[in-house]
Write a protein that holds these residues in place. Structure first.
Motif, PDB file in Angstrom:
ATOM      1  N   HIS A 163       0.853  -1.186   0.000  1.00  0.00           N
ATOM      2  CA  HIS A 163       0.000   0.000   0.000  1.00  0.00           C
ATOM      3  C   HIS A 163       0.891   1.239   0.000  1.00  0.00           C
ATOM      4  CE1 HIS A 163      -3.485  -2.523   0.675  1.00  0.00           C
ATOM      5  NE2 HIS A 163      -2.883  -3.078   1.707  1.00  0.00           N
ATOM      6  N   GLU A 164       1.116   1.776  -1.188  1.00  0.00           N
ATOM      7  CA  GLU A 164       1.978   2.947  -1.384  1.00  0.00           C
ATOM      8  C   GLU A 164       3.403   2.698  -0.896  1.00  0.00           C
ATOM      9  OE1 GLU A 164       0.108   6.250   0.497  1.00  0.00           O
ATOM     10  OE2 GLU A 164      -1.597   6.300  -0.894  1.00  0.00           O
ATOM     11  N   ILE A 165       3.854   1.446  -0.951  1.00  0.00           N
ATOM     12  CA  ILE A 165       5.208   1.081  -0.551  1.00  0.00           C
ATOM     13  C   ILE A 165       5.948   0.572  -1.781  1.00  0.00           C
ATOM     14  CG2 ILE A 165       6.617  -0.412   0.896  1.00  0.00           C
ATOM     15  CD1 ILE A 165       4.307  -0.511   2.867  1.00  0.00           C
ATOM     16  N   ALA A 166       7.070   1.195  -2.100  1.00  0.00           N
ATOM     17  CA  ALA A 166       7.843   0.805  -3.279  1.00  0.00           C
ATOM     18  C   ALA A 166       8.596  -0.489  -3.034  1.00  0.00           C
ATOM     19  CB  ALA A 166       8.825   1.923  -3.643  1.00  0.00           C
ATOM     20  N   GLY A 167       8.957  -1.140  -4.135  1.00  0.00           N
ATOM     21  CA  GLY A 167       9.699  -2.391  -4.025  1.00  0.00           C
ATOM     22  C   GLY A 167      11.044  -2.222  -3.340  1.00  0.00           C
ATOM     23  N   SER A 168      11.619  -1.021  -3.422  1.00  0.00           N
ATOM     24  CA  SER A 168      12.921  -0.782  -2.787  1.00  0.00           C
ATOM     25  C   SER A 168      12.860  -0.985  -1.274  1.00  0.00           C
ATOM     26  CB  SER A 168      13.412   0.628  -3.102  1.00  0.00           C
ATOM     27  OG  SER A 168      12.467   1.603  -2.674  1.00  0.00           O
ATOM     28  N   MET A 169      11.710  -0.699  -0.664  1.00  0.00           N
ATOM     29  CA  MET A 169      11.587  -0.862   0.779  1.00  0.00           C
ATOM     30  C   MET A 169      11.617  -2.335   1.186  1.00  0.00           C
ATOM     31  SD  MET A 169      11.547   2.079   2.271  1.00  0.00           S
ATOM     32  CE  MET A 169      12.826   2.465   1.056  1.00  0.00           C
ATOM     33  N   PHE A 170      11.104  -3.198   0.321  1.00  0.00           N
ATOM     34  CA  PHE A 170      11.160  -4.635   0.599  1.00  0.00           C
ATOM     35  C   PHE A 170      12.606  -5.127   0.515  1.00  0.00           C
ATOM     36  CE2 PHE A 170       6.792  -3.957  -0.798  1.00  0.00           C
ATOM     37  CZ  PHE A 170       6.075  -4.680   0.149  1.00  0.00           C
ATOM     38  N   VAL A 171      13.339  -4.614  -0.473  1.00  0.00           N
ATOM     39  CA  VAL A 171      14.743  -5.004  -0.606  1.00  0.00           C
ATOM     40  C   VAL A 171      15.548  -4.510   0.586  1.00  0.00           C
ATOM     41  CG1 VAL A 171      16.811  -4.804  -2.028  1.00  0.00           C
ATOM     42  CG2 VAL A 171      14.586  -5.004  -3.123  1.00  0.00           C
ATOM     43  N   ILE A 172      15.312  -3.268   0.998  1.00  0.00           N
ATOM     44  CA  ILE A 172      16.033  -2.716   2.150  1.00  0.00           C
ATOM     45  C   ILE A 172      15.721  -3.510   3.418  1.00  0.00           C
ATOM     46  CG2 ILE A 172      16.064  -0.732   3.717  1.00  0.00           C
ATOM     47  CD1 ILE A 172      17.897  -0.373   1.408  1.00  0.00           C
ATOM     48  N   THR A 173      14.474  -3.902   3.594  1.00  0.00           N
ATOM     49  CA  THR A 173      14.111  -4.721   4.756  1.00  0.00           C
ATOM     50  C   THR A 173      14.911  -6.014   4.769  1.00  0.00           C
ATOM     51  OG1 THR A 173      11.873  -3.807   4.853  1.00  0.00           O
ATOM     52  CG2 THR A 173      12.223  -5.958   5.873  1.00  0.00           C
ATOM     53  N   PHE A 174      15.002  -6.639   3.613  1.00  0.00           N
ATOM     54  CA  PHE A 174      15.787  -7.871   3.493  1.00  0.00           C
ATOM     55  C   PHE A 174      17.250  -7.624   3.842  1.00  0.00           C
ATOM     56  CE2 PHE A 174      18.407 -10.387   0.365  1.00  0.00           C
ATOM     57  CZ  PHE A 174      18.388 -11.570   1.082  1.00  0.00           C
ATOM     58  N   MET A 175      17.842  -6.576   3.271  1.00  0.00           N
ATOM     59  CA  MET A 175      19.252  -6.307   3.509  1.00  0.00           C
ATOM     60  C   MET A 175      19.520  -5.962   4.972  1.00  0.00           C
ATOM     61  SD  MET A 175      20.673  -6.913   0.671  1.00  0.00           S
ATOM     62  CE  MET A 175      22.289  -6.436   1.257  1.00  0.00           C
ATOM     63  N   MET A 176      18.630  -5.186   5.589  1.00  0.00           N
ATOM     64  CA  MET A 176      18.811  -4.825   6.990  1.00  0.00           C
ATOM     65  C   MET A 176      18.777  -6.062   7.891  1.00  0.00           C
ATOM     66  SD  MET A 176      19.343  -1.571   7.126  1.00  0.00           S
ATOM     67  CE  MET A 176      19.086  -1.232   8.869  1.00  0.00           C
ATOM     68  N   CYS A 177      17.865  -6.976   7.609  1.00  0.00           N
ATOM     69  CA  CYS A 177      17.776  -8.195   8.410  1.00  0.00           C
ATOM     70  C   CYS A 177      19.003  -9.083   8.213  1.00  0.00           C
ATOM     71  CB  CYS A 177      16.511  -8.966   8.049  1.00  0.00           C
ATOM     72  SG  CYS A 177      14.975  -8.190   8.602  1.00  0.00           S
ATOM     73  N   VAL A 178      19.510  -9.143   6.983  1.00  0.00           N
ATOM     74  CA  VAL A 178      20.712  -9.932   6.715  1.00  0.00           C
ATOM     75  C   VAL A 178      21.907  -9.349   7.462  1.00  0.00           C
ATOM     76  CG1 VAL A 178      22.395 -10.521   4.924  1.00  0.00           C
ATOM     77  CG2 VAL A 178      19.962 -10.841   4.493  1.00  0.00           C
ATOM     78  N   ILE A 179      22.069  -8.029   7.401  1.00  0.00           N
ATOM     79  CA  ILE A 179      23.173  -7.373   8.099  1.00  0.00           C
ATOM     80  C   ILE A 179      23.057  -7.583   9.607  1.00  0.00           C
ATOM     81  CG2 ILE A 179      24.202  -5.131   8.652  1.00  0.00           C
ATOM     82  CD1 ILE A 179      23.439  -4.240   5.812  1.00  0.00           C
ATOM     83  N   ALA A 180      21.836  -7.472  10.126  1.00  0.00           N
ATOM     84  CA  ALA A 180      21.624  -7.680  11.566  1.00  0.00           C
ATOM     85  C   ALA A 180      21.971  -9.106  11.963  1.00  0.00           C
ATOM     86  CB  ALA A 180      20.173  -7.369  11.924  1.00  0.00           C
ATOM     87  N   SER A 181      21.562 -10.061  11.144  1.00  0.00           N
ATOM     88  CA  SER A 181      21.866 -11.460  11.428  1.00  0.00           C
ATOM     89  C   SER A 181      23.372 -11.704  11.450  1.00  0.00           C
ATOM     90  CB  SER A 181      21.196 -12.360  10.382  1.00  0.00           C
ATOM     91  OG  SER A 181      21.612 -13.706  10.522  1.00  0.00           O
ATOM     92  N   ASP A 182      24.067 -11.198  10.424  1.00  0.00           N
ATOM     93  CA  ASP A 182      25.519 -11.381  10.353  1.00  0.00           C
ATOM     94  C   ASP A 182      26.219 -10.696  11.525  1.00  0.00           C
ATOM     95  OD1 ASP A 182      25.249 -12.828   8.058  1.00  0.00           O
ATOM     96  OD2 ASP A 182      25.818 -11.212   6.699  1.00  0.00           O
ATOM     97  N   THR A 183      25.795  -9.463  11.837  1.00  0.00           N
ATOM     98  CA  THR A 183      26.439  -8.713  12.907  1.00  0.00           C
ATOM     99  C   THR A 183      26.203  -9.364  14.259  1.00  0.00           C
ATOM    100  OG1 THR A 183      26.126  -6.654  11.656  1.00  0.00           O
ATOM    101  CG2 THR A 183      26.628  -6.454  14.008  1.00  0.00           C
ATOM    102  N   GLY A 184      24.952  -9.717  14.538  1.00  0.00           N
ATOM    103  CA  GLY A 184      24.637 -10.352  15.815  1.00  0.00           C
ATOM    104  C   GLY A 184      25.360 -11.671  15.991  1.00  0.00           C
ATOM    105  N   GLY A 185      25.401 -12.473  14.930  1.00  0.00           N
ATOM    106  CA  GLY A 185      26.091 -13.755  15.009  1.00  0.00           C
ATOM    107  C   GLY A 185      27.583 -13.588  15.179  1.00  0.00           C
ATOM    108  N   TYR A 186      28.145 -12.608  14.487  1.00  0.00           N
ATOM    109  CA  TYR A 186      29.591 -12.380  14.572  1.00  0.00           C
ATOM    110  C   TYR A 186      29.992 -11.909  15.970  1.00  0.00           C
ATOM    111  CZ  TYR A 186      34.189 -10.439  13.559  1.00  0.00           C
ATOM    112  OH  TYR A 186      35.528 -10.156  13.585  1.00  0.00           O
ATOM    113  N   VAL A 187      29.279 -10.903  16.483  1.00  0.00           N
ATOM    114  CA  VAL A 187      29.623 -10.348  17.796  1.00  0.00           C
ATOM    115  C   VAL A 187      29.448 -11.400  18.891  1.00  0.00           C
ATOM    116  CG1 VAL A 187      28.974  -8.644  19.540  1.00  0.00           C
ATOM    117  CG2 VAL A 187      29.094  -7.976  17.130  1.00  0.00           C
ATOM    118  N   ALA A 188      28.293 -12.062  18.898  1.00  0.00           N
ATOM    119  CA  ALA A 188      28.041 -13.060  19.941  1.00  0.00           C
ATOM    120  C   ALA A 188      28.988 -14.248  19.817  1.00  0.00           C
ATOM    121  CB  ALA A 188      26.588 -13.529  19.857  1.00  0.00           C
ATOM    122  N   GLY A 189      29.298 -14.632  18.575  1.00  0.00           N
ATOM    123  CA  GLY A 189      30.203 -15.766  18.380  1.00  0.00           C
ATOM    124  C   GLY A 189      31.613 -15.466  18.835  1.00  0.00           C
TER     125      GLY A 189
END
Length: 299
Positions: A163-189
């Motif tokens: 609803h009035e949300i561009a496809g770029s926002m879906f891509v950014i959501t994906f990238m942000m979650c991937v970065i968070a996953s990598d960062t959280g796993g790296y720091v905690a590991g």
């Protein structure tokens, strides 16, 4: 004067004494890896927001070179893989997904598999019986599934609309979650990792790192879902958890792949990070489940 200096020094020593010490090494040259990582992220931002229709070409380039790396390592170990048919099939799958979505992707995958099956059958000519046909054909289909099939889901995120949300926002959501996953796993590991998840496959992968990925992924997923996609936060938590599970399994698959081939990195294409596949190993399977969740959100 001396007593004053002691007063200043003691709190610093006490603070230093209570800082947690990393249990594990970083495993990478962070002085090189961090700026290169920021550079890669800048390229992604340009492809999403600056270059018109830039996301699909960027994913296509990443898929091409990821396949090239994997095919090269397999060829070095004696596998007969149809390099050019695999590369052509991977691009066919990706670009058919642009106008036709999942139907185009599946159609391209079937066509690519047929090309691999038949080209391997007659690799030595029609008068010579193929050797290791089942092994090499199965490996070729594995490459098509592992890289262009999974990767095409990342590309198709740019086609989602809300609803009035561009496809770029879906891509950014994906990238942000991937970065968070990598960062959280790296720091905690690095800081706390002491219980290996699958020591026979990846000794450095720990349950503590997995927990860090889950926490960071779920939190960033919830925030991204609320502020970027204007949807219920709990969808973001679900997305973060599923993404981390798929990304972790992808990491383990690549670890076993490299273990069987006896290599540390897929290549040295990205300074401080190894090869393209060393960066995409978790992202590729995570793209599939992310596209599925975000498709439901876009409806």
């Amino acid at each position: 004067m001396h007593s004053l200096m002691k007063v200043k020094i003691l709190p610093m020593n006490n603070t230093t004494r209570h800082l947690p010490k990393p249990k594990n090494s970083a495993g990478r040259d962070l002085k090189v890896a961090i700026p290169v990582g920021f550079g890669l992220f800048a390229v992604v931002i340009l492809a999403i927001f600056v270059i018109p229709f830039g996301w699909y070409p960027l994913v296509a380039i990443a898929i091409f070179f990821a396949q090239w790396e994997v095919i090269s390592r397999l060829s070095e170990k004696g596998y007969i893989v149809q390099r050019w048919w695999l590369l052509f099939g991977g691009q066919l799958m990706l670009w058919l997904s642009w106008p036709f979505g999942p139907k185009g992707l599946v159609s391209g995958f079937v066509a690519a598999v047929l090309l691999v099956m038949y080209s391997r059958l007659f690799h030595h000519g029609k008068n010579s019986a193929p050797k290791n046909y089942l092994r090499d054909t199965a490996v070729g289909i594995f490459v098509l599934t592992w890289i262009p099939l999974f990767g095409s889901f990342a590309a198709m995120m740019s086609l989602l609309r809300g609803h009035e949300i561009a496809g770029s926002m879906f891509v950014i959501t994906f990238m942000m979650c991937v970065i968070a996953s990598d960062t959280g796993g790296y720091v905690a590991g690095v800081m706390f990792g002491s219980h290996p998840m699958a020591p026979a496959v990846s000794p450095k992968k720990s349950w503590e790192g997995f927990a860090g990925s889950i926490i960071f992924g779920a939190v960033v997923g919830a925030l991204s879902m609320h502020y970027l996609l204007h949807s219920d936060w709990w969808w973001g938590v679900l997305l973060g958890i599923l993404l981390v599970i798929c990304a972790t399994l992808g990491d383990l698959v690549e670890s076993q792949f490299k273990r069987e081939l006896g290599i540390k990195d897929m290549s040295q294409m990205i300074p401080g990070h190894g090869g393209i596949m060393d960066r995409l190993d978790g992202m590729l399977p995570a793209a599939m489940v992310t596209w599925l969740v975000l498709s439901v959100i876009s409806l």
